[in-house]
Design a protein around this motif. Structure first.
Motif, PDB file in Angstrom:
ATOM      1  N   HIS A 130       0.823  -1.196   0.000  1.00  0.00           N
ATOM      2  CA  HIS A 130       0.000   0.000   0.000  1.00  0.00           C
ATOM      3  C   HIS A 130       0.865   1.258   0.000  1.00  0.00           C
ATOM      4  CE1 HIS A 130      -3.474   2.534   0.784  1.00  0.00           C
ATOM      5  NE2 HIS A 130      -4.224   1.482   0.531  1.00  0.00           N
ATOM      6  N   ASP A 154      -2.188  -0.465  -4.344  1.00  0.00           N
ATOM      7  CA  ASP A 154      -3.412   0.330  -4.484  1.00  0.00           C
ATOM      8  C   ASP A 154      -3.353   1.168  -5.758  1.00  0.00           C
ATOM      9  OD1 ASP A 154      -1.278   1.535  -2.959  1.00  0.00           O
ATOM     10  OD2 ASP A 154      -2.568   3.297  -2.722  1.00  0.00           O
ATOM     11  N   TYR A 158      -4.296  -5.078  -9.049  1.00  0.00           N
ATOM     12  CA  TYR A 158      -4.128  -6.529  -8.998  1.00  0.00           C
ATOM     13  C   TYR A 158      -4.633  -7.133 -10.305  1.00  0.00           C
ATOM     14  CZ  TYR A 158      -3.382  -5.996  -3.984  1.00  0.00           C
ATOM     15  OH  TYR A 158      -2.899  -5.627  -2.760  1.00  0.00           O
ATOM     16  N   HIS A 209      -3.667 -10.055  -2.799  1.00  0.00           N
ATOM     17  CA  HIS A 209      -4.699  -9.135  -2.319  1.00  0.00           C
ATOM     18  C   HIS A 209      -5.289  -9.542  -0.976  1.00  0.00           C
ATOM     19  CE1 HIS A 209      -7.690 -12.125  -3.403  1.00  0.00           C
ATOM     20  NE2 HIS A 209      -8.683 -11.310  -3.133  1.00  0.00           N
ATOM     21  N   ASN A 210      -5.030 -10.784  -0.537  1.00  0.00           N
ATOM     22  CA  ASN A 210      -5.738 -11.284   0.641  1.00  0.00           C
ATOM     23  C   ASN A 210      -4.804 -11.921   1.672  1.00  0.00           C
ATOM     24  OD1 ASN A 210      -5.065 -13.368  -1.059  1.00  0.00           O
ATOM     25  ND2 ASN A 210      -7.003 -14.455  -0.873  1.00  0.00           N
ATOM     26  N   ASN A 212      -4.498 -11.489   4.697  1.00  0.00           N
ATOM     27  CA  ASN A 212      -5.169 -11.753   5.968  1.00  0.00           C
ATOM     28  C   ASN A 212      -5.702 -13.188   6.059  1.00  0.00           C
ATOM     29  OD1 ASN A 212      -6.644 -10.072   3.939  1.00  0.00           O
ATOM     30  ND2 ASN A 212      -8.424 -10.893   5.011  1.00  0.00           N
ATOM     31  N   LYS A 213      -5.896 -13.821   4.896  1.00  0.00           N
ATOM     32  CA  LYS A 213      -6.409 -15.190   4.916  1.00  0.00           C
ATOM     33  C   LYS A 213      -5.313 -16.210   5.198  1.00  0.00           C
ATOM     34  CE  LYS A 213     -10.558 -13.949   3.908  1.00  0.00           C
ATOM     35  NZ  LYS A 213     -11.545 -13.896   4.992  1.00  0.00           N
TER      36      LYS A 213
ATOM     37  N   ARG B  13     -14.936  -6.051  -9.121  1.00  0.00           N
ATOM     38  CA  ARG B  13     -14.671  -4.629  -8.980  1.00  0.00           C
ATOM     39  C   ARG B  13     -15.752  -3.747  -9.610  1.00  0.00           C
ATOM     40  NH1 ARG B  13     -10.306  -7.124  -9.377  1.00  0.00           N
ATOM     41  NH2 ARG B  13      -8.704  -6.929  -7.820  1.00  0.00           N
ATOM     42  N   CYS B  69     -10.704 -11.215   8.641  1.00  0.00           N
ATOM     43  CA  CYS B  69     -11.755 -10.672   7.770  1.00  0.00           C
ATOM     44  C   CYS B  69     -11.221  -9.611   6.809  1.00  0.00           C
ATOM     45  CB  CYS B  69     -12.877 -10.085   8.603  1.00  0.00           C
ATOM     46  SG  CYS B  69     -12.339  -8.730   9.676  1.00  0.00           S
ATOM     47  N   GLY B  70     -10.124  -8.968   7.163  1.00  0.00           N
ATOM     48  CA  GLY B  70      -9.512  -7.963   6.292  1.00  0.00           C
ATOM     49  C   GLY B  70     -10.159  -6.596   6.346  1.00  0.00           C
ATOM     50  N   SER B 130     -16.240 -10.741  -1.067  1.00  0.00           N
ATOM     51  CA  SER B 130     -16.114 -11.294   0.285  1.00  0.00           C
ATOM     52  C   SER B 130     -14.654 -11.516   0.666  1.00  0.00           C
ATOM     53  CB  SER B 130     -16.885 -12.613   0.402  1.00  0.00           C
ATOM     54  OG  SER B 130     -16.237 -13.640  -0.311  1.00  0.00           O
ATOM     55  N   GLN B 131     -13.806 -11.783  -0.302  1.00  0.00           N
ATOM     56  CA  GLN B 131     -12.406 -12.045   0.016  1.00  0.00           C
ATOM     57  C   GLN B 131     -11.527 -10.838  -0.282  1.00  0.00           C
ATOM     58  OE1 GLN B 131     -11.802 -14.850   1.702  1.00  0.00           O
ATOM     59  NE2 GLN B 131     -14.010 -15.172   1.503  1.00  0.00           N
ATOM     60  N   ALA B 132     -12.150  -9.705  -0.493  1.00  0.00           N
ATOM     61  CA  ALA B 132     -11.384  -8.485  -0.789  1.00  0.00           C
ATOM     62  C   ALA B 132     -11.316  -7.599   0.451  1.00  0.00           C
ATOM     63  CB  ALA B 132     -12.050  -7.730  -1.930  1.00  0.00           C
ATOM     64  N   ARG B 133     -10.355  -6.710   0.419  1.00  0.00           N
ATOM     65  CA  ARG B 133     -10.267  -5.678   1.449  1.00  0.00           C
ATOM     66  C   ARG B 133     -11.059  -4.465   0.971  1.00  0.00           C
ATOM     67  NH1 ARG B 133      -4.544  -5.478   4.219  1.00  0.00           N
ATOM     68  NH2 ARG B 133      -4.435  -7.614   4.906  1.00  0.00           N
ATOM     69  N   GLU B 135     -10.419  -1.415   0.462  1.00  0.00           N
ATOM     70  CA  GLU B 135      -9.786  -0.532  -0.513  1.00  0.00           C
ATOM     71  C   GLU B 135      -9.644  -1.181  -1.888  1.00  0.00           C
ATOM     72  OE1 GLU B 135      -8.418  -1.801   2.148  1.00  0.00           O
ATOM     73  OE2 GLU B 135      -6.358  -2.474   1.831  1.00  0.00           O
ATOM     74  N   GLN B 136      -9.968  -2.462  -1.980  1.00  0.00           N
ATOM     75  CA  GLN B 136      -9.817  -3.162  -3.256  1.00  0.00           C
ATOM     76  C   GLN B 136     -11.121  -3.229  -4.051  1.00  0.00           C
ATOM     77  OE1 GLN B 136      -8.305  -6.844  -1.726  1.00  0.00           O
ATOM     78  NE2 GLN B 136      -6.220  -6.080  -1.535  1.00  0.00           N
TER      79      GLN B 136
END
Lengths: 328, 372
Positions: A130, A154, A158, A209-210, A212-213, B13, B69-70, B130-133, B135-136
């Motif tokens: 970011h 950002d 992606y 992009h993920n 956190n998972k 998006r 969860c992001g 659901s799997q995005a943050r 800002e995405q």
């Protein structure tokens, strides 16, 4: 097979490891060992706040790359990893802000070295997850295509197609996939509250992009699997880990009480071997400070063994197959 | 699963509002930056860490990091939600699309979602959001009061929190439900049920109906396919039922993974025992998606077998979903077996209800019904 490094006055091989390190080939299997260079300069750090001597850092970097590549000059060393036509992405690690992020000075030194190796300035991109993270770490966001650029995913975006490998399914940074032909990985040596450590492999969480998972189960097998995504695996050619100041506990955020001035860079093209080496350095420091080993606090980085297994083959975590070359 | 029915309408998006609701969203601005609000349900730990107490995962999060969860971030020891008032998807849907079959049939639900989810189902059909943050994805700025007002303007009986996972935008759901209530609009939640008991109880006090996606009836499936746990979801089902919030269950039947007779029977028996026979269950058809593309579409015979098992275990309202035109889309009176609500896909063809009872035999039909 890399050539043995030239003996020069700046090079110091520690007596305890000199013999195995000098042998670049494992005689049992004829598979080259992975060389990891720990380049140390006791005077590179001007203050404990992290201010570095840019000239000494530049020299340390070039000495390290020359030792890693086993070439007669730093320029030739860089040319082992990049060609003049390459678009080179410098994947920094800026989540922790100033204090424990890849430094602006190191990236500037690398930019200079790359240009000396023939890479055009407009073909160098400093990037991270970011843009805010970059700015918090002291970088300035630059999108002007006539000079070295600096921006986050950002801005770079992606890819739209999901990439999968093993346990992971992610959209990957377009900067990595489309813009860059080569990635130089620039992590920081630090402890990680979930994954045990974060060094070379885990730094590529910033390319998806993920992320956190992927922090379940001490990051296992996610850390290894993310690196297996085809564009990541194929483009990351070199890792230069900034260990001028490193952190042995409390990461990934910057916790000055658990940092120490290691005054080193760790270089390698095998990310697993580099992570193994970094892990041992952190464990040594934890022991010295009276802390339990990572395994004893539920943070054993088991993903390292996964990264080295037959399914992944991202490198070696076998200390007998790693040449740690320490230069001063 | 949340929002599966919208798959064809949601492109990666693409902020649906921009295409579908220009008239509905007049005056609504696209969110340019993060709108942080302090999150509820977390505890502060030493060294600026926090432990999230919203869902059973209980993420321990360092400074500048986010939870699984992001969409919730720790900043110097304070935990923030990044999605309050920032929906990334907004639609007006028939309530049957949720699906909620026993909740004011034939009415409209003002449906919205933000980015994020607290599980990662390999078969997710809305993974792009659901799997995005936050800002995405493209999002709008839409306050709870604005949502309630838009719902009224669009003649929606309810606001539905759906498509992604409302648990992760809990504060927005709660505040919007309160705002909706004040403006005479009901709220319904379409969720995976992976939430701690305290926030769930509090939410039940503000919403009228909850539909839970029960992904399977085995911990193994939850561990390997969902990245979650079954036990807390079962606890949520019991809590919702005890709170007397209207409850329906969807069970996406996935070939070879959760479709055995044994599992379906155990599920039906558990519902009968713990929730009672009047909780509707929808056995819906799986389509290959996201990370689970190697399995076929659920055969109709499998869905019919699931319904047969549920019927045999005494459940009154077992449906077959994602098979438009199938007779098991209808609601039948559990006493005289006459159809009381006849449906095709999301359309109501005919109702034979009188004040919530069967028009023929006067047996009560469980649910929340329109008067008359």
């Amino acid at each position: 097979m890399p050539k043995s490094p030239p003996a020069d006055r700046r090079q110091f091989l520690t007596a305890t490891v000199a013999l195995p390190l000098l042998s670049a080939v494992d005689t049992k299997s004829s598979v080259p060992k992975s060389r990891i260079v720990v380049a140390h300069d006791p005077d590179v750090l001007l203050s404990l706040s992290g201010r570095v001597d840019s000239n000494r850092l530049y020299r340390l970097l070039n000495d390290g790359i020359q030792a890693l590549a086993g070439t007669d000059s730093p320029r030739e060393g860089w040319q082992r990893f990049v060609r003049p036509a390459d678009v080179v992405g410098l994947k920094v690690n800026c989540l922790a802000g100033k204090g424990l992020s890849t430094s602006v000075q190191l990236t500037e030194a690398i930019e200079q070295c790359l240009q000396e190796a023939g890479v055009r300035p407009e073909n160098i991109i400093v990037w991270d997850r970011h843009s805010n993270d970059l700015e918090n770490a002291g970088f300035r966001v630059v999108t002007d295509r006539r000079r070295p650029r600096c921006y986050g995913n950002d801005i770079g975006g992606y890819e739209s197609e999901l990439m999968t490998w093993g346990s992971v399914g992610s959209l990957v940074s377009s900067t990595l996939v489309r813009t860059c032909s080569v990635i130089i990985n620039l992590p920081v040596l630090k402890d990680h509250g979930i994954a045990g450590i974060t060094v070379a492999l885990k730094n590529l969480f910033g390319a998806v992009h993920n992320p956190n998972k992927y922090h379940l189960n001490v990051g296992n097998p996610y850390v290894a699997d993310v690196f297996m995504l085809p564009p990541i695996r194929s483009k990351v050619r070199l890792t230069i880990c900034e260990a001028i100041v490193a952190q042995y506990e409390g990461g990934p955020p910057f916790m000055p009480q658990w940092c120490w001035p290691m005054r080193s860079l760790i270089l390698g093209s095998d990310p697993v071997a580099l992570d193994y080496t970094g892990w041992q350095i952190i464990e040594d420091k934890r022991r010295e400070k009276g802390l339990k080993p990572l395994a004893a606090v539920g943070r054993n980085p088991a993903w390292l063994a996964v990264a080295a297994d037959n399914e992944h083959r991202l490198g070696t975590n076998d200390p007998g197959r790693i040449d740690v070359l320490r230069i001063v | 699963m949340p929002g599966r029915e919208l798959h064809s309408e949601i492109n990666r998006r693409t902020f649906v509002c921009s295409a579908a609701l220009p008239a509905l969203c007049a005056g609504v601005a696209f969110a340019a930056s993060s709108s942080r609000r302090e999150a509820q349900y977390y505890e502060k730990l030493p060294n600026q860490k926090i432990r999230c107490k919203l869902c059973p995962r209980e993420c321990v999060i360092d400074d500048r990091e986010r939870g699984y969860c992001g969409v919730r971030e720790n900043e110097k020891g304070t935990y923030y939600t990044l999605v309050h008032s920032r929906p990334c998807s907004v639609h007006v849907d028939p309530i049957e699309k949720k699906p909620l079959f026993h909740f004011y049939p034939g009415t409209l639900a003002f449906s919205l979602a933000t980015a994020g989810c607290n599980v990662n189902c390999k078969f997710c059909q809305n993974w792009e959001i659901s799997q995005a943050r936050p800002e995405q994805v493209r999002s709008a700025e839409m306050t709870p009061n604005q949502v309630a007002a838009l719902a009224r303007e669009n003649e929606c009986v309810s606001i539905a929190y759906t498509y992604s996972e409302p648990v992760v935008f809990y504060e927005y759901v709660y505040d919007t439900a309160v705002a909706g209530k004040a403006q005479g609009v009901k709220s319904v939640v379409i969720s995976n049920g992976y939430i701690q008991d305290e926030p769930l109880r509090r939410l039940c006090g503000q919403v009228e109906a909850i539909k839970i996606d029960l992904k399977a009836f085995s911990e193994k499936f939850y561990r390997e396919v969902v990245n979650g746990e079954l036990k807390p979801v079962l606890q949520s089902l019991v809590t919702i039922q005890k709170q007397k919030t209207w409850l329906e269950i969807v069970y996406l039947v996935i070939p070879t993974l959760n479709d055995s007779d044994q599992e379906l029977r155990a599920l039906s028996q558990w519902i009968q025992r713990e929730l009672g026979p009047d909780v509707p269950i929808h056995f819906t058809r799986f389509h290959p998606q996201y990370l689970l593309k190697n399995l076929p579409v659920t055969p109709l015979a499998t869905l019919e077998r699931a319904k047969k098992i549920a019927d045999a275990e005494g459940l009154h309202y077992a449906y077959i979903g994602n098979v438009p035109g199938h007779p098991a889309e209808n609601t039948y009176c559990p006493r005289c077996h006459e159809p009381v609500v006849e449906r095709t896909a999301f359309m109501i063809r005919k109702t034979s209800l009188r004040n919530g009872t069967c028009a023929k035999c006067a047996a009560p039909i469980a649910g929340r019904w329109n008067k008359g």
